[in-house]
Motif scaffolding. Sequence first.
Motif, PDB file in Angstrom:
ATOM      1  N   LEU A 191     -11.126   7.261   2.863  1.00  0.00           N
ATOM      2  CA  LEU A 191     -10.084   6.392   2.299  1.00  0.00           C
ATOM      3  C   LEU A 191      -8.711   7.019   2.500  1.00  0.00           C
ATOM      4  CD1 LEU A 191      -9.599   3.764   0.674  1.00  0.00           C
ATOM      5  CD2 LEU A 191      -9.660   5.170  -1.396  1.00  0.00           C
ATOM      6  N   GLY A 192      -8.629   8.346   2.374  1.00  0.00           N
ATOM      7  CA  GLY A 192      -7.359   9.024   2.634  1.00  0.00           C
ATOM      8  C   GLY A 192      -6.906   8.855   4.075  1.00  0.00           C
ATOM      9  N   CYS A 193      -7.861   8.915   5.011  1.00  0.00           N
ATOM     10  CA  CYS A 193      -7.519   8.684   6.423  1.00  0.00           C
ATOM     11  C   CYS A 193      -6.974   7.279   6.625  1.00  0.00           C
ATOM     12  CB  CYS A 193      -8.746   8.905   7.303  1.00  0.00           C
ATOM     13  SG  CYS A 193      -9.331  10.610   7.400  1.00  0.00           S
ATOM     14  N   VAL A 194      -7.572   6.288   5.944  1.00  0.00           N
ATOM     15  CA  VAL A 194      -7.099   4.908   6.063  1.00  0.00           C
ATOM     16  C   VAL A 194      -5.698   4.773   5.485  1.00  0.00           C
ATOM     17  CG1 VAL A 194      -7.497   2.531   5.308  1.00  0.00           C
ATOM     18  CG2 VAL A 194      -9.426   3.936   6.074  1.00  0.00           C
ATOM     19  N   LEU A 195      -5.472   5.334   4.300  1.00  0.00           N
ATOM     20  CA  LEU A 195      -4.138   5.254   3.681  1.00  0.00           C
ATOM     21  C   LEU A 195      -3.095   5.942   4.564  1.00  0.00           C
ATOM     22  CD1 LEU A 195      -2.179   4.613   1.403  1.00  0.00           C
ATOM     23  CD2 LEU A 195      -3.007   6.682   0.210  1.00  0.00           C
ATOM     24  N   TYR A 196      -3.444   7.080   5.123  1.00  0.00           N
ATOM     25  CA  TYR A 196      -2.529   7.803   6.020  1.00  0.00           C
ATOM     26  C   TYR A 196      -2.118   6.903   7.187  1.00  0.00           C
ATOM     27  CZ  TYR A 196      -0.744  11.985   8.479  1.00  0.00           C
ATOM     28  OH  TYR A 196       0.039  12.919   9.104  1.00  0.00           O
ATOM     29  N   GLU A 197      -3.114   6.202   7.750  1.00  0.00           N
ATOM     30  CA  GLU A 197      -2.836   5.331   8.893  1.00  0.00           C
ATOM     31  C   GLU A 197      -2.003   4.119   8.479  1.00  0.00           C
ATOM     32  OE1 GLU A 197      -5.213   3.404  12.726  1.00  0.00           O
ATOM     33  OE2 GLU A 197      -6.336   4.139  10.987  1.00  0.00           O
ATOM     34  N   LEU A 198      -2.271   3.573   7.302  1.00  0.00           N
ATOM     35  CA  LEU A 198      -1.476   2.433   6.832  1.00  0.00           C
ATOM     36  C   LEU A 198      -0.016   2.823   6.652  1.00  0.00           C
ATOM     37  CD1 LEU A 198      -3.882   0.883   4.163  1.00  0.00           C
ATOM     38  CD2 LEU A 198      -3.179  -0.177   6.318  1.00  0.00           C
ATOM     39  N   LEU A 199       0.223   4.050   6.191  1.00  0.00           N
ATOM     40  CA  LEU A 199       1.590   4.485   5.927  1.00  0.00           C
ATOM     41  C   LEU A 199       2.329   4.926   7.181  1.00  0.00           C
ATOM     42  CD1 LEU A 199       0.982   6.554   2.664  1.00  0.00           C
ATOM     43  CD2 LEU A 199       2.153   4.348   2.837  1.00  0.00           C
ATOM     44  N   THR A 200       1.604   5.478   8.166  1.00  0.00           N
ATOM     45  CA  THR A 200       2.264   6.087   9.321  1.00  0.00           C
ATOM     46  C   THR A 200       1.984   5.380  10.643  1.00  0.00           C
ATOM     47  OG1 THR A 200       0.433   7.593   9.817  1.00  0.00           O
ATOM     48  CG2 THR A 200       2.055   8.326   8.175  1.00  0.00           C
ATOM     49  N   PRO A 233       7.693   8.950  -0.812  1.00  0.00           N
ATOM     50  CA  PRO A 233       7.860   9.804  -2.002  1.00  0.00           C
ATOM     51  C   PRO A 233       6.935  11.009  -1.957  1.00  0.00           C
ATOM     52  CG  PRO A 233       6.697   7.769  -2.551  1.00  0.00           C
ATOM     53  CD  PRO A 233       7.194   7.607  -1.150  1.00  0.00           C
ATOM     54  N   PRO A 234       7.350  12.123  -2.542  1.00  0.00           N
ATOM     55  CA  PRO A 234       6.542  13.354  -2.508  1.00  0.00           C
ATOM     56  C   PRO A 234       5.155  13.185  -3.120  1.00  0.00           C
ATOM     57  CG  PRO A 234       8.784  13.830  -3.232  1.00  0.00           C
ATOM     58  CD  PRO A 234       8.666  12.337  -3.180  1.00  0.00           C
ATOM     59  N   HIS A 235       5.025  12.289  -4.133  1.00  0.00           N
ATOM     60  CA  HIS A 235       3.714  12.182  -4.770  1.00  0.00           C
ATOM     61  C   HIS A 235       2.667  11.603  -3.817  1.00  0.00           C
ATOM     62  CE1 HIS A 235       4.975   7.969  -5.498  1.00  0.00           C
ATOM     63  NE2 HIS A 235       3.693   7.700  -5.599  1.00  0.00           N
ATOM     64  N   LEU A 236       3.107  10.846  -2.788  1.00  0.00           N
ATOM     65  CA  LEU A 236       2.150  10.351  -1.800  1.00  0.00           C
ATOM     66  C   LEU A 236       1.709  11.476  -0.866  1.00  0.00           C
ATOM     67  CD1 LEU A 236       3.423   6.792  -0.796  1.00  0.00           C
ATOM     68  CD2 LEU A 236       1.516   7.432  -2.273  1.00  0.00           C
ATOM     69  N   ASP A 237       2.653  12.337  -0.482  1.00  0.00           N
ATOM     70  CA  ASP A 237       2.270  13.515   0.301  1.00  0.00           C
ATOM     71  C   ASP A 237       1.236  14.345  -0.461  1.00  0.00           C
ATOM     72  OD1 ASP A 237       3.849  12.935   2.463  1.00  0.00           O
ATOM     73  OD2 ASP A 237       5.429  14.366   1.974  1.00  0.00           O
TER      74      ASP A 237
END
Length: 480
Positions: A191-200, A233-237
């Motif tokens: 899920l983290g990989c998916v969120l990373y791709e959605l954001l970047t 935002p830093p909290h997403l990083d």
Amino acid sequence: MTRVIAGRYELERLLGRGGMGEVWAARDGVMERGVAVKLLQAHLGTAEGEELFFREARTAGALSHPGIVTVHDLGRDGDGTLYLVMENVPGRNLGVVLKDGPAPVADALAWTAQAADALHAAHTARILHRDLKPANLMLTPAGNMKILDFGIARYVSTLTTASRVVGTIAYMPPERLLGKVGDARGDLYALGCVLYELLTGRTPFGDCPAPALMYAHVHTPPAPPSSHRPGLPPHLDALLAELLAKEPGDRPASAADVRDRLSRPAASPPPPPPALRAEPSRQLADSAAVTGGLRPPPARPAMATSSHQPWTYTTGGWVSSAPAVVDGTVYISSDDRKVHALDAATGNPRWAFGTSGIWTLISSTASSSSPAVVDGTVYVGSSGRKVYALDAATGNPRWAHTTGGETGSSPAVVDGTVYIGSLDEKVYALDAATGTLRWAYTTGHMVSSSPTVVDGTLYIGSHDRKVYALDAATGQADDS
């Protein structure tokens, strides 16, 4: 001529095709509704795989959550084709959505939070997805997220006995790539990989050959998403750094935790204590002295105090095996010839299964067999010369395999195979779904150490003072 599956599902148009089979939009002639029919070619698998497909699909079909696609029916058509009938969800999967580039931040967070909520429901029911990726996340026209294909990844693992890695490598957790037993936190990594791709607009390690990608998942920390999309935002990083942690224990505790952190705004940092506010210059000076003039990183929040009360549970015999704690249940074996399942919070017994032999030996020639819990099944050995597979929720036996001696070691369960040592001087590899023997390797003496499987190699020690490295798929060794 229009094909009709099982005499009732009329295939109308092809929605997609992959290595496993096809997905069709269809009409259910009995219920008079539109459905989606997934066709899986039976000749690609095995009898064990087909049995696993039905069991996994039935389990997934019991899930009831608005974020999980409903399974209506499953079976085998007259030509041997396995089929799965689901609700036909309108919309686009996130793989298609991502072709337009990164998503708006608010949308990416909302979609991922919905997926996390659905994962939490599945994990609570002890069901893992194992192949979460954008193509398995469907976005409806109303902006709702639905997860597809629960249970299918485990079926795919039976398509070939040589298959060690099942899933899509770009979204695969490191522990799976290392051949280790995975749990719900593997779904959180994906899920983290998916969120990373959605954001970047790119996966955490970009486009590179499979070997390099596998190495990166295991060894290389991903760049913060803000390095690809300034202004995040830093909290997403911070959240993505946790989701993509190499060690499962460093990831968020649950999908519910991820959902809650995505659904609420980032908390403002608390004001400093009064003593620090009274002497700001002293505080800054102390920080500079420690960090060489650099501003220190924010402190990690304190670990939450456990809500569990201490408890003690008494079994009917000595307890010298290591406990396995999975999904709120403690599994442990005892000299009373039983495997015990206890509520982790209260110690209340959930079930106990009686075996054919004691679990630990008084002599020093054998160690106790500790349970291994994988995908809702408890695997454990017995000095009654048997290896058992038990339903983790009920304790009901799924199979028992008889070995030639007392199984003194704890089992290792990797990619659909149970590996265990025995006092008949052998190492056994058994099919995890059926207990069928895959191979047995004879060492020079009794085997009471527990096996470890890494990168397709099984490592185990023997009382002949040797350590063996065997091919995990075949049991072959270089004896030259």
